[in-house]
Write an enzyme that holds these catalytic residues in place. Structure first.
Site, short mmCIF file in Angstrom:
data_model
loop_
_atom_site.label_atom_id
_atom_site.label_comp_id
_atom_site.label_asym_id
_atom_site.label_seq_id
_atom_site.Cartn_x
_atom_site.Cartn_y
_atom_site.Cartn_z
CE LYS A 112 -4.21 -2.09 1.62
NZ LYS A 112 -3.80 -3.49 1.81
C1 LIG Z 1 -4.48 -4.55 1.22
C2 LIG Z 1 -3.72 -5.80 1.08
C3 LIG Z 1 -4.13 -6.81 0.20
C4 LIG Z 1 -5.39 -6.71 -0.60
O1 LIG Z 1 -5.31 -5.71 -1.59
P1 LIG Z 1 -6.65 -5.18 -2.29
O2 LIG Z 1 -6.18 -4.09 -3.18
O3 LIG Z 1 -7.53 -4.70 -1.19
O4 LIG Z 1 -7.24 -6.32 -3.01
C5 LIG Z 1 -3.33 -7.92 0.08
N1 LIG Z 1 -2.20 -8.07 0.80
C6 LIG Z 1 -1.78 -7.14 1.67
C7 LIG Z 1 -0.54 -7.37 2.45
C8 LIG Z 1 -2.52 -5.96 1.84
O5 LIG Z 1 -2.08 -5.03 2.69
#
Ligand SMILES: *Cc1c(COP(=O)(O)O)cnc(C)c1O
Length: 495
Positions: A112
């Site tokens: 993120k």
């Molecule tokens: C947020 C997250 C996901 C999922 O991603 P999306 O974009 O919500 O599908 C998967 N793995 C990790 C480590 C995350 O932080």
């Protein structure tokens, strides 16, 4: 050609990119979608010679068309700097017959960071472009990773503030400590006595609360969203798929134009939607493999065409995927409905009311780019152990879900195409679960003792983000019920 953004549920009113970034959610509750997906305007060969920042510019300029070159490049330079522990930002590790795209080299060691480190800059730039004088208050629900990454991005950024709600018992100990130790005079983090969907629904309600908005306006505040519904998060995520493809080409692992599959561990459907947009831009991607944990609402959707959130919410070792209402799926639904907002609004109303909807056969035929499957807790844990034993490579619990699903996919389809697996978090973020998957018997050990063991067995240095919280003081301790969220916000803003 300018890209404008309309609502998935709306009446056709369109806004510029900067306005969509500022608003987050469309006024009618829908999500902003680009009125067309722009094609890559540089040859992939040329793109493959670029570094991450240059690639990011080439992709983002096509979507954020009302940003000047200077504005966008400034945002990119401010975001993608030494906060990342690799000069090249992301790395591609070959292990067990796949390429793991490590997207976790940013300040909070989850993917993120790729988007949330640039979002504050996009937002301030957008505010300036639109003569917004209000302070922008970011309101966010998190299943663990968004919250920390958003706070790290927005902390002490002038003209902004951030409030984060997370499920009190639904995140890993390290994730929680990361959030509760966050510095910054403009941040608030609150534990909800409920699950992620409670937090997300509560946040959506606050966004739609006209009375609250009016009170805030009087005091010079307005809300925006750092959740993955914001196109300012979606667009930066397209870049790393282009960069990954370019890297494979540059390294001679693939031929020009060769199709590459992508596996994405999925929760809110933001990351995999970015891969879909990359493909629609002309990037030679094959199948988009959507990997779920035991909250397998997306697997069922791809198989049957029925989306049904009426089921038990399961707490897993991959908490950032513990989601039953996958927000960004709405953008795909809109697309397969032939960009029909009325149809999309109807389906989303059904989701809101009965918690389920079903797409038509016609719409289902639009899902051809996707393959969905899921991994149980046991399968994901076994995958961590297997990859470690066979390749000496340690992956986190979310990436493990993707990796296990990839194995199922290969067995089922026999497809031997080169495949990139999105590696979304550092194993250090989920140390306990990862160490248990590798050798078990860790119950009595402390979290940071396990961190040191992980360093020993993996040979990967403990990331700065973890070292930092070892001794950092806890700065936040607020909790509330889902019904109490509005009061907490008002108190923080002095309303
Ligand atoms: C947020 C997250 C996901 C999922 O991603 P999306 O974009 O919500 O599908 C998967 N793995 C990790 C480590 C995350 O932080």
């Amino acid at each position: 050609m300018e890209v404008l953004y309309g609502s998935t549920r709306g009446n056709g009113t369109k806004v510029r990119a900067s306005q969509a970034v500022l608003q987050g959610l469309a006024p009618d509750g829908g999500l902003f979608v680009p009125d067309h997906i722009p094609a890559l305007d540089k040859d992939i060969e040329e793109l493959s010679k670029m570094d991450y920042r240059q690639t990011a510019y080439e992709v983002m300029k096509l979507f954020l068309t009302d940003f000047t070159e200077e504005e966008l490049k400034t945002c990119i330079d401010r975001a993608y700097d030494s906060k990342f522990d690799r000069e090249d930002m992301v790395s591609l590790k070959e292990a067990g017959g796949a390429y793991y795209l490590e997207l976790f080299h940013g300040p909070t060691i989850a993917f993120k960071d790729m988007a949330l480190s640039i979002l504050p800059h996009l937002m301030i730039t957008s505010a300036r472009k639109n003569n917004v004088r209000n302070q922008i208050m970011i309101l966010t629900a998190t299943s663990g990773d968004t919250g920390k990454a958003a706070m790290a991005g927005f902390a002490d950024v002038e003209g902004t503030g951030i409030i984060v709600f997370y499920p009190k018992n639904g995140v890993s100990p390290i994730q929680e400590k990361q959030m509760l130790t966050q510095k910054g005079n403009n941040v608030l983090v609150v534990g909800i006595r409920g699950n992620f969907d409670d937090a997300q629904s509560g946040v959506k309600k606050l966004f739609a609360d006209k009375e609250l908005a009016a009170e805030m306006e009087k005091k010079g505040y307005q809300f925006s969203s750092a959740n993955s519904i914001n196109i300012g998060r979606l667009v930066p995520q397209i870049c790393y798929y282009v960069y990954a493809y370019g890297t494979l080409l540059r390294q001679g692992k693939i031929a020009r134009g060769e199709l590459v599959n992508v596996v994405v561990p999925t929760g809110n459907f933001g990351n995999i939607l970015a891969a879909f947009y990359a493909k629609k831009m002309g990037l030679p991607l094959g199948n988009l493999i959507c990997a779920s944990n035991e909250n397998k609402v997306l697997f069922d959707f791809f198989r049957t065409g029925a989306y049904d959130r009426n089921r038990e919410f399961i707490l897993t070792a991959s908490p950032s995927m513990d989601i039953l209402i996958s927000s960004n799926l709405e953008r795909l639904v809109y697309r397969i409905a032939g960009d029909d907002p009325a149809r999309t609004a109807e389906l989303m109303a059904a989701l809101n009311g009965e918690g389920k909807y079903e797409i038509t056969q016609d719409m289902k035929s639009g899902l051809g780019d996707f393959y969905g499957n899921y991994a149980t807790e046991a399968e994901a844990g076994a995958e961590i152990g297997r990859l470690y034993r066979e390749c000496g490579y340690v992956i986190d619990t979310h990436t493990a879900v993707a990796s296990a699903v990839y194995r199922k996919y290969r067995q089922e389809t026999g497809d031997g195409r080169k495949t990139v697996i999105a590696s979304t978090a550092s194993p250090y973020k989920f140390t306990r679960s990862v160490m248990n998957a590798i050798d078990g018997g860790n119950d009595a050990k402390e979290d940071f003792a396990l961190v040191d063991e992980l360093a020993k067995i993996s040979g990967v240095k403990v990331p700065g983000a973890i070292e930092e919280i070892r001794t950092a003081p806890v700065r936040h301790n607020k909790q509330c019920d889902p019904e109490g969220m509005k009061e907490v916000v008002k108190e923080f803003l002095g309303l």
